[in-house]
Design an enzyme around this catalytic site. Structure first.
Site, mmCIF file in Angstrom:
data_model
loop_
_atom_site.group_PDB
_atom_site.id
_atom_site.type_symbol
_atom_site.label_atom_id
_atom_site.label_comp_id
_atom_site.label_asym_id
_atom_site.label_seq_id
_atom_site.Cartn_x
_atom_site.Cartn_y
_atom_site.Cartn_z
ATOM 1 N N LEU A 55 80.408 59.427 29.654
ATOM 2 C CA LEU A 55 81.816 59.219 30.017
ATOM 3 C C LEU A 55 81.954 58.579 31.397
ATOM 4 C CD1 LEU A 55 83.013 62.812 28.935
ATOM 5 C CD2 LEU A 55 83.127 60.728 27.551
ATOM 6 N N ASP A 67 77.620 49.334 41.567
ATOM 7 C CA ASP A 67 77.184 48.493 40.443
ATOM 8 C C ASP A 67 76.707 49.425 39.326
ATOM 9 O OD1 ASP A 67 76.018 46.769 38.647
ATOM 10 O OD2 ASP A 67 74.512 45.979 40.036
ATOM 11 N N THR A 72 75.595 48.625 36.392
ATOM 12 C CA THR A 72 74.595 48.063 35.484
ATOM 13 C C THR A 72 73.459 49.067 35.305
ATOM 14 O OG1 THR A 72 75.062 45.921 36.472
ATOM 15 C CG2 THR A 72 73.153 46.019 35.033
ATOM 16 N N ASN A 97 64.318 41.900 28.975
ATOM 17 C CA ASN A 97 64.972 40.680 29.488
ATOM 18 C C ASN A 97 64.598 40.464 30.944
ATOM 19 O OD1 ASN A 97 66.504 40.206 27.164
ATOM 20 N ND2 ASN A 97 68.270 41.340 27.943
ATOM 21 N N GLY A 153 73.894 53.729 31.931
ATOM 22 C CA GLY A 153 73.589 54.382 30.655
ATOM 23 C C GLY A 153 72.085 54.405 30.391
ATOM 24 N N ASP A 154 71.395 53.304 30.711
ATOM 25 C CA ASP A 154 69.942 53.227 30.481
ATOM 26 C C ASP A 154 69.205 54.241 31.358
ATOM 27 O OD1 ASP A 154 70.387 51.132 28.738
ATOM 28 O OD2 ASP A 154 70.027 49.597 30.254
ATOM 29 N N GLY A 191 67.098 44.341 30.351
ATOM 30 C CA GLY A 191 66.953 44.602 28.910
ATOM 31 C C GLY A 191 67.051 46.110 28.732
#
Ligand code: ADP
Length: 302
Positions: free
Chosen positions: A219, A244, A246, A9, A249-250, A37
């Site tokens: 977690l 932030d 964002t 993305n 997890g990635d 993305g």
């Protein structure tokens, strides 16, 4: 190498004082575009952590697609598995963050929803040449399953990040070696409410019964829980001031995968590395711009 099968993305990030109400027009305080993305973020994280990385996915025949292709090339990610689809738009996310740090996100999936099993088959060598393949839920499930079945036949380890939270077909979980959900995703997939370590063990057992070897539940600021069925534990997060989250997890998944040995024996060490990498990412804004390089991770480890 690592192969990521997933989404690409272009993110447009808007910072506002407050979220506009229906019918209201407001001005933004800041605007910037950046790569995003889940698939592309995980590939960037794996590559910046030092792994040679291949990508299989799709962009549209538009300017956003060229921007994203250039960004991934700059990272020295192998983009030979990225298909340009005619008459499709490249995936785009519109992310608004208010002063309280609350966000609201709209995503146009575009080309990400349109790459097929055949596109995976055409690129199967990228998968069979890899040590592991990573996938998420921002791509067609059929294509992801095809990638995992090809990986399985060649003893390539399969890592599933079941995000965003969706129900998954059992067949896909049966083809998964390592699953890495967050708490919400774990609850949706297992229908078990995650409250304490006992409930995490129960949720992990649900996946182990389907043949998943290693379950890792991230977690947030508490780090990550892991289970092999025989052995369970929690690897604590690093204490930092998050601005932030964002792509937290990635970043975790890409960095984790980059450190895994082929026999998976060092997975706890790899989780610690994932925690460290994502603790750096949460201290910075944006998706791909926040993902740290190997040198920064090593420096933070001193
Ligand atoms: P997701 O972003 O997919 O919801 P999490 O919120 O569980 O995933 O975060 C993934 C990883 O990022 C965690 O396992 C942890 O290592 C790291 N992380 C997230 N938030 C923080 C935080 N506030 N402080 C330190 N590490 C964090």
């Amino acid at each position: 190498p690592i192969t990521v099968v997933g989404s690409i993305n272009l993110d447009t990030n808007l910072r506002v004082a407050y979220m506009p109400k229906p019918g209201e027009t407001i001005h933004t305080k800041e605007m910037y575009t950046a790569g995003g993305g889940k698939g592309a973020n995980q590939a960037v994280s794996a590559k910046r952590s030092g792994a040679s990385t291949h990508f299989i996915g799709a962009i549209g025949d538009d300017a956003a697609g060229q921007v994203m292709l250039d960004l991934l090339k700059q990272e020295e990610i192998d983009v030979s598995g990225i298909k340009e689809l005619e008459n499709k738009r490249t995936g785009q996310a519109f992310i608004t963050v208010d002063e309280a740090g609350e966000n609201s996100i709209m995503i146009h999936s575009g080309a990400n929803n349109a790459f097929s099993k055949q596109d995976i088959q055409k690129n199967q060598q990228l998968i069979t040449d890899s040590q592991c393949v990573i996938a998420q839920f921002e791509s067609p499930i059929d294509s992801t399953l095809e990638a995992f079945l090809i990986a399985r036949k060649s003893d390539v380890c399969t890592i599933l990040n079941p995000a965003p939270a969706l129900q998954a077909p059992e067949e896909l979980l049966r083809a998964t070696d390592i699953i890495v959900p967050n708490e919400t995703e774990t609850q949706i997939l297992t229908t078990i409410t995650i409250t304490d370590e006992q409930s995490m063990k129960q949720a992990a057992d649900y996946f182990h019964h389907l043949g998943v070897k290693i379950v890792i539940i991230t977690l947030g600021s508490k780090g990550a829980f892991y289970s092999t069925g025989k052995e369970t534990g929690i690897v604590d997060a690093f204490k930092v001031k998050a601005v932030d989250t964002t792509a937290a997890g990635d970043t975790f998944i890409g960095a984790f995968a980059s450190q895994l040995r082929p026999d998976l024996s060092n997975f706890v060490e790899a989780i610690r590395y994932g925690n460290l990498a994502s603790s750096i990412a949460v201290q910075r804004f944006g998706a791909q711009p926040s993902i740290p390089f190997k040198e920064e991770i090593e420096e933070a480890n001193k």
